[in-house]
Design a protein around this motif. Structure first.
Motif, PDB file in Angstrom:
ATOM      1  N   GLN A 172       0.835  -1.193   0.000  1.00 41.43           N
ATOM      2  CA  GLN A 172       0.000   0.000   0.000  1.00 41.43           C
ATOM      3  C   GLN A 172       0.876   1.250   0.000  1.00 41.43           C
ATOM      4  OE1 GLN A 172      -2.661   0.293   3.359  1.00 41.43           O
ATOM      5  NE2 GLN A 172      -4.268   1.233   2.122  1.00 41.43           N
ATOM      6  N   VAL A 173       0.462   2.267  -0.746  1.00 41.26           N
ATOM      7  CA  VAL A 173       1.087   3.589  -0.725  1.00 41.26           C
ATOM      8  C   VAL A 173      -0.017   4.599  -0.445  1.00 41.26           C
ATOM      9  CG1 VAL A 173       2.410   5.311  -1.989  1.00 41.26           C
ATOM     10  CG2 VAL A 173       2.859   2.886  -2.387  1.00 41.26           C
ATOM     11  N   ASN A 174       0.126   5.324   0.648  1.00 41.28           N
ATOM     12  CA  ASN A 174      -0.889   6.296   1.051  1.00 41.28           C
ATOM     13  C   ASN A 174      -0.304   7.704   1.005  1.00 41.28           C
ATOM     14  OD1 ASN A 174      -2.857   4.311   1.642  1.00 41.28           O
ATOM     15  ND2 ASN A 174      -1.879   3.924   3.621  1.00 41.28           N
ATOM     16  N   ILE A 176      -1.430  11.442   2.476  1.00 40.43           N
ATOM     17  CA  ILE A 176      -2.384  12.150   3.326  1.00 40.43           C
ATOM     18  C   ILE A 176      -2.078  13.648   3.307  1.00 40.43           C
ATOM     19  CG2 ILE A 176      -2.813  10.159   4.808  1.00 40.43           C
ATOM     20  CD1 ILE A 176      -0.875  11.308   6.823  1.00 40.43           C
ATOM     21  N   GLY A 177      -3.124  14.447   3.467  1.00 40.39           N
ATOM     22  CA  GLY A 177      -2.977  15.897   3.457  1.00 40.39           C
ATOM     23  C   GLY A 177      -3.324  16.531   2.133  1.00 40.39           C
ATOM     24  N   ASN A 178      -3.648  15.724   1.123  1.00 40.79           N
ATOM     25  CA  ASN A 178      -3.977  16.260  -0.199  1.00 40.79           C
ATOM     26  C   ASN A 178      -5.437  16.682  -0.248  1.00 40.79           C
ATOM     27  OD1 ASN A 178      -4.212  13.297   0.011  1.00 40.79           O
ATOM     28  ND2 ASN A 178      -5.241  13.487  -1.966  1.00 40.79           N
ATOM     29  N   GLU A 179      -5.685  17.844  -0.821  1.00 35.99           N
ATOM     30  CA  GLU A 179      -7.042  18.360  -0.982  1.00 35.99           C
ATOM     31  C   GLU A 179      -7.341  18.739  -2.432  1.00 35.99           C
ATOM     32  OE1 GLU A 179      -7.511  21.609   1.694  1.00 35.99           O
ATOM     33  OE2 GLU A 179      -7.239  20.391   3.506  1.00 35.99           O
ATOM     34  N   ALA A 180      -6.373  19.339  -3.113  1.00 40.01           N
ATOM     35  CA  ALA A 180      -6.599  19.816  -4.482  1.00 40.01           C
ATOM     36  C   ALA A 180      -6.620  18.674  -5.489  1.00 40.01           C
ATOM     37  CB  ALA A 180      -5.534  20.834  -4.857  1.00 40.01           C
ATOM     38  N   PHE A 181      -5.889  17.594  -5.213  1.00 39.63           N
ATOM     39  CA  PHE A 181      -5.789  16.484  -6.159  1.00 39.63           C
ATOM     40  C   PHE A 181      -6.116  15.187  -5.433  1.00 39.63           C
ATOM     41  CE2 PHE A 181      -2.724  19.758  -7.351  1.00 39.63           C
ATOM     42  CZ  PHE A 181      -3.113  20.037  -8.655  1.00 39.63           C
ATOM     43  N   THR A 182      -6.691  14.257  -6.179  1.00 39.84           N
ATOM     44  CA  THR A 182      -7.019  12.966  -5.588  1.00 39.84           C
ATOM     45  C   THR A 182      -5.754  12.139  -5.402  1.00 39.84           C
ATOM     46  OG1 THR A 182      -7.360  11.897  -7.734  1.00 39.84           O
ATOM     47  CG2 THR A 182      -9.259  13.011  -6.732  1.00 39.84           C
ATOM     48  N   GLU A 183      -5.828  11.187  -4.486  1.00 43.17           N
ATOM     49  CA  GLU A 183      -4.676  10.311  -4.244  1.00 43.17           C
ATOM     50  C   GLU A 183      -4.335   9.521  -5.500  1.00 43.17           C
ATOM     51  OE1 GLU A 183      -3.465   7.766  -0.468  1.00 43.17           O
ATOM     52  OE2 GLU A 183      -4.997   6.743  -1.664  1.00 43.17           O
ATOM     53  N   LYS A 184      -5.350   9.106  -6.255  1.00 44.43           N
ATOM     54  CA  LYS A 184      -5.105   8.354  -7.484  1.00 44.43           C
ATOM     55  C   LYS A 184      -4.299   9.176  -8.479  1.00 44.43           C
ATOM     56  CE  LYS A 184      -7.498   5.839 -11.167  1.00 44.43           C
ATOM     57  NZ  LYS A 184      -8.830   5.433 -11.710  1.00 44.43           N
ATOM     58  N   GLN A 189       2.310   9.876 -10.281  1.00 46.87           N
ATOM     59  CA  GLN A 189       3.655  10.437 -10.346  1.00 46.87           C
ATOM     60  C   GLN A 189       4.695   9.480  -9.789  1.00 46.87           C
ATOM     61  OE1 GLN A 189       3.422  13.300 -11.998  1.00 46.87           O
ATOM     62  NE2 GLN A 189       1.202  13.048 -11.798  1.00 46.87           N
ATOM     63  N   PHE A 190       4.249   8.397  -9.158  1.00 48.37           N
ATOM     64  CA  PHE A 190       5.151   7.463  -8.489  1.00 48.37           C
ATOM     65  C   PHE A 190       5.495   6.300  -9.412  1.00 48.37           C
ATOM     66  CE2 PHE A 190       4.203  10.016  -5.062  1.00 48.37           C
ATOM     67  CZ  PHE A 190       4.656   9.542  -3.834  1.00 48.37           C
ATOM     68  N   TYR A 248       4.721  -0.908   3.543  1.00 44.40           N
ATOM     69  CA  TYR A 248       3.666   0.096   3.568  1.00 44.40           C
ATOM     70  C   TYR A 248       4.329   1.473   3.601  1.00 44.40           C
ATOM     71  CZ  TYR A 248       0.798  -3.938   4.749  1.00 44.40           C
ATOM     72  OH  TYR A 248       0.183  -5.159   4.733  1.00 44.40           O
ATOM     73  N   VAL A 249       3.947   2.333   2.669  1.00 41.08           N
ATOM     74  CA  VAL A 249       4.551   3.657   2.537  1.00 41.08           C
ATOM     75  C   VAL A 249       3.460   4.702   2.757  1.00 41.08           C
ATOM     76  CG1 VAL A 249       5.827   5.241   1.052  1.00 41.08           C
ATOM     77  CG2 VAL A 249       6.232   2.775   0.888  1.00 41.08           C
ATOM     78  N   THR A 250       3.722   5.642   3.655  1.00 40.38           N
ATOM     79  CA  THR A 250       2.792   6.730   3.920  1.00 40.38           C
ATOM     80  C   THR A 250       3.523   8.052   3.775  1.00 40.38           C
ATOM     81  OG1 THR A 250       1.524   5.351   5.467  1.00 40.38           O
ATOM     82  CG2 THR A 250       1.183   7.738   5.574  1.00 40.38           C
TER      83      THR A 250
END
Length: 761
Positions: A172-174, A176-184, A189-190, A248-250
């Motif tokens: 899993q790669v999470n 957190i703290g993003n509001e303007a762009f979705t995590e997907k 970019q990864f 697990y990467v956060t």
């Protein structure tokens, strides 16, 4: 007597003395001279307690000895040592993911290799180094056990048993703290991520600290290019599951606000008109700030100054942030420095090639402004000659002068002559025998002379050619070509006829730019046509036109080649246009035009997307009723539409065996994605694996009662898809394809597996 005995036992610690001699005892492999180089005392020095302690510490620090003692015998200083054992062998077992040679290279970096002195303290460092290498490969459950076995002559054997365990995969790669762009959207970019269908090749699901660092920088650039000037990565956490199989990467981020460009300014002394600089700045007032656009704009300004002679220009884009208004003023500070001139252009390393051959390719001239662009183009032109393994250009400053440099060109020549003989096999042409003698740099003049012989079941070719690439000082080339070619179409396509062709040609080439060239030629061609008894089309042609022809042709061509490599290119374009027309007065009057295009686009660092197209058309004029059918175009096979037998697509004769006869219009093309193999190594530059979609066919556009299916119809296009393999092997080029025809008809001759060996692909 008692005092003397005490002095002998205590050695040098009882009193100071002047050293008359030094003796070393206990040496086995190490030379006495090595000890003397390290000793902090020499004959004639005065020795005290402090100095003897320094002797012991110095020799211990070498790592060569497990015990060091200092004694005295009269005025003789005695150094008694016990050498550490030498490493006789290092055995590594249990390693599958990492090669033994690679592991030993890592051990050698920390001082552990065969023949070196063994230090027990190094065992911990060995295990740490091996764990580091395995952690880098994603194996966090690795177990390492080291044992040391003594051998004769004060040697040891080091045995390392490795239990690799399973490779840890990213679960899993999470973010957190993003509001303007979705995590997907951000995870695109990864490079790192969870297991996908392609992970066996890309290994994107194997964690690496270096890869994560690159991904975080890509994420930072993503935000900075969209106006988030104060974007921050507040924390990064990487955890591993208890069984050490999952990672697990956060990533925690703080986006900040979007900032717009308020103003764009130039500061300093540009040395070129300002109106030439602003078009190079791709930022606009009122739009969101972009770091990459600012950086690229500064680079373009620097390149322009460099091309104007300011080789050491310095351009910096400095943003001034207004926190309240959420705006950025960007100032490009320009320091051009002095304009630099070239004093001399020096050539080195060309022992066979004449200086003039190199100098005529140089675009940077002596006594002219120094231009980084011209130096770059000069190097590229020298590399494209094919005479040199390597070309380096250095620009040292002239001593005592701040505004002059020399351009030093150093080349490493490679053999420019080839004597080749080979055997190959092609499904379409059978056994191939070839021999050629080619001298690309004849007597160091840059002229090309070649003689070639190629024979197969269906064709024989004999050729003698000569080209002078600088027939004039402006780079106009002139060449001559004498060729004899005999082709049996019965073996090649099944059609019952053959031709013997002899030609003599003179051609000229005109350079348009560094990547474009035009050509013009004149050719005499003798053709003898041999109709087969079963071919009514061939008999009809002979009855109308005869079987021997003397024709004179004018030829013209245009080529644009911006590929980064002639073999397995990854970027660039290849465009070719070639036309020929038999001039009035020839026995046969016709013309042919062929247009080819190739475009190579890098998708990633390894994957390349290729698009190709090939259009050919021919027709007659004057007294010749139609294009001679033995000059028709053909399609199908490894170099055209894979999955269909070579030269079999398109119209066929009505009578007899209904053999394919080609057509006067050809349209083929294809899409392909290819990459080097995942195992890399020595095959990285010689092997390509690909997936393709081919399309094409040929048409007989003129009415002909002896030919079936005349007329042009795009509905007749044939399609195929499949996998390809290409290998530039030491004994010849090998190409394989496994293709599936998508819309074959009953009369089509399909061939799922196709290959050729011993030919250029």
């Amino acid at each position: 007597m008692l005092a003397a005995l005490l002095l002998l036992v205590a050695g040098v610690q009882a009193a100071e003395f002047d050293v008359a001699d030094i003796r070393v005892e206990g040496l086995q492999r190490i030379a006495a001279g090595t000890i003397f180089n390290y000793l902090p005392v020499q004959v004639g020095d005065r020795v005290s307690d402090g100095i003897t302690g320094n002797i012991i510490r110095t020799l211990y620090a070498t790592g060569f000895f497990s015990d060091v003692r200092v004694e005295r015998e009269g005025d003789v200083l005695i150094v008694v040592v016990r050498e550490r054992p030498a490493i006789a062998q290092i055995d590594i077992t249990g390693n599958k993911s990492l090669k033994t040679d690679k592991l030993k290279e890592g051990l050698a970096d920390i001082g552990m290799s065969e023949g070196r002195v063994f230090n027990p303290v190094m065992l911990d460092r060995i295990e740490q180094e091996l764990r580091r290498q395995y952690f880098g490969a994603g194996k966090y459950g690795v177990e390492i056990e080291s044992t040391v076995s003594p051998l004769e002559r004060n040697r040891v054997a080091v045995r390392i048993a490795i239990g690799e365990g399973r490779t840890a995969r990213i679960k899993q790669v999470n973010i957190i703290g993003n509001e303007a762009f979705t995590e997907k959207e951000l995870l695109k970019q990864f490079d790192l991520g969870t297991t996908k269908w392609h992970s066996f090749y890309t290994k994107n699901d194997q964690y690496s600290k270096q890869k994560l660092g690159g991904d975080l920088e890509a994420l930072r650039s993503f935000y900075l290019d969209r106006g988030y000037v104060n974007f921050k990565i507040t924390s990064t956490q990487v955890s591993i599951s208890p069984d050490k199989d999952g990672m697990y990467v956060t990533v925690a981020i703080d986006e900040g606000d979007v900032y717009q460009v308020k103003d764009i300014k130039l500061a300093g002394q540009p040395s070129v008109p300002v109106e030439e600089l602003f078009p190079l700045i791709h930022l606009r007032r009122g739009e969101d700030f972009s770091r990459s656009k600012a950086t690229e704009s500064a680079e373009r300004i620097s390149e322009l100054l460099g091309s104007e002679g300011y080789a050491f220009a310095n351009v910096n884009a400095v943003p001034e942030i207004d926190e309240e208004a959420k705006e950025v003023t960007i100032t490009f500070f320009i320091d051009p420095g002095k304009r630099v001139y070239v004093r001399r252009v020096n050539m080195e390393g060309n022992t066979r090639t004449r200086d003039v051959v190199l100098r005529r390719e140089m675009r940077q001239l002596e006594r002219a402004w120094f231009s980084t662009e011209l130096v770059k183009r000069s190097r590229e032109r020298l590399q494209r000659l094919g005479y040199f393994e390597d070309v380096t250009i250095e620009t040292p400053a002239v001593p005592g002068l701040a505004d002059q440099v020399d351009v030093d060109v150093t080349v490493k020549e490679k053999p420019s002559g080839n004597l080749l003989a080979g055997v190959g096999f092609s499904q379409s042409q059978g056994l191939l025998l070839n021999a050629s003698v080619t001298q690309n740099n004849f007597l160091g003049t840059g002229k090309r002379v070649s003689f070639a012989v190629n024979t197969s079941r269906s064709a024989q070719l004999y050729r003698l050619a000569y080209t002078n690439p600088y027939f004039t000082i402006d780079g106009i080339s002139r060449g001559f070509d004498l060729t004899y070619r005999a082709t049996d179409f019965d073996d090649l396509t099944g059609a019952d006829y053959s031709t013997d062709i002899g030609l003599a040609e003179m051609n000229f080439g005109l350079p348009i730019s560094d990547t474009m060239r035009a050509g013009l030629g004149f050719r005499y061609q003798y053709t003898r046509f041999f109709p087969g008894g079963a071919s009514l089309l061939a008999q009809d042609f002979v009855d109308a036109n005869g079987d021997t022809f003397n024709d004179f042709f004018l030829t013209a061509s245009y080529t644009k080649d911006s590929r980064d490599s002639a073999i397995f290119p990854t970027r660039g374009t290849l465009q070719r246009v070639f036309g020929e027309v038999a001039v009035p007065g020839s026995d046969l009057q016709y013309y042919r035009l062929n247009v080819q295009g190739r475009q190579y686009i890098p998708l990633t660092q390894r994957f390349t997307f290729a698009v190709r197209g090939d259009l050919g058309y021919g027709a007659s004029y004057g007294d010749t009723p139609q294009l001679p059918f033995f000059e028709n175009f053909y399609a199908g096979g490894p170099r055209s539409v894979r999955g269909y037998d070579a030269y079999t697509l398109g119209p066929r004769e009505v009578d007899g065996d209904q053999d394919p006869v080609g057509g006067n219009l050809k349209l083929t093309g294809g899409l392909e994605v290819y990459a080097p193999p995942p195992f890399g190594g020595d095959f990285e530059n010689t092997v390509r694996l690909g997936a393709f979609l081919d399309v094409g066919n040929v048409w007989w556009t003129e009415s002909e009662p002896l030919v079936d299916r005349t007329g042009f119809d795009l509905g007749e296009l044939r399609y195929s898809t499949g996998l390809s393999f290409a290998w530039l092997s030491p004994v010849g080029a090998l190409s394989l394809s496994l293709a599936y025809p998508l819309n074959s008809e009953d009369e089509d001759e399909t061939q799922i597996f196709q290959f050729s060996f011993g030919q250029t692909f």
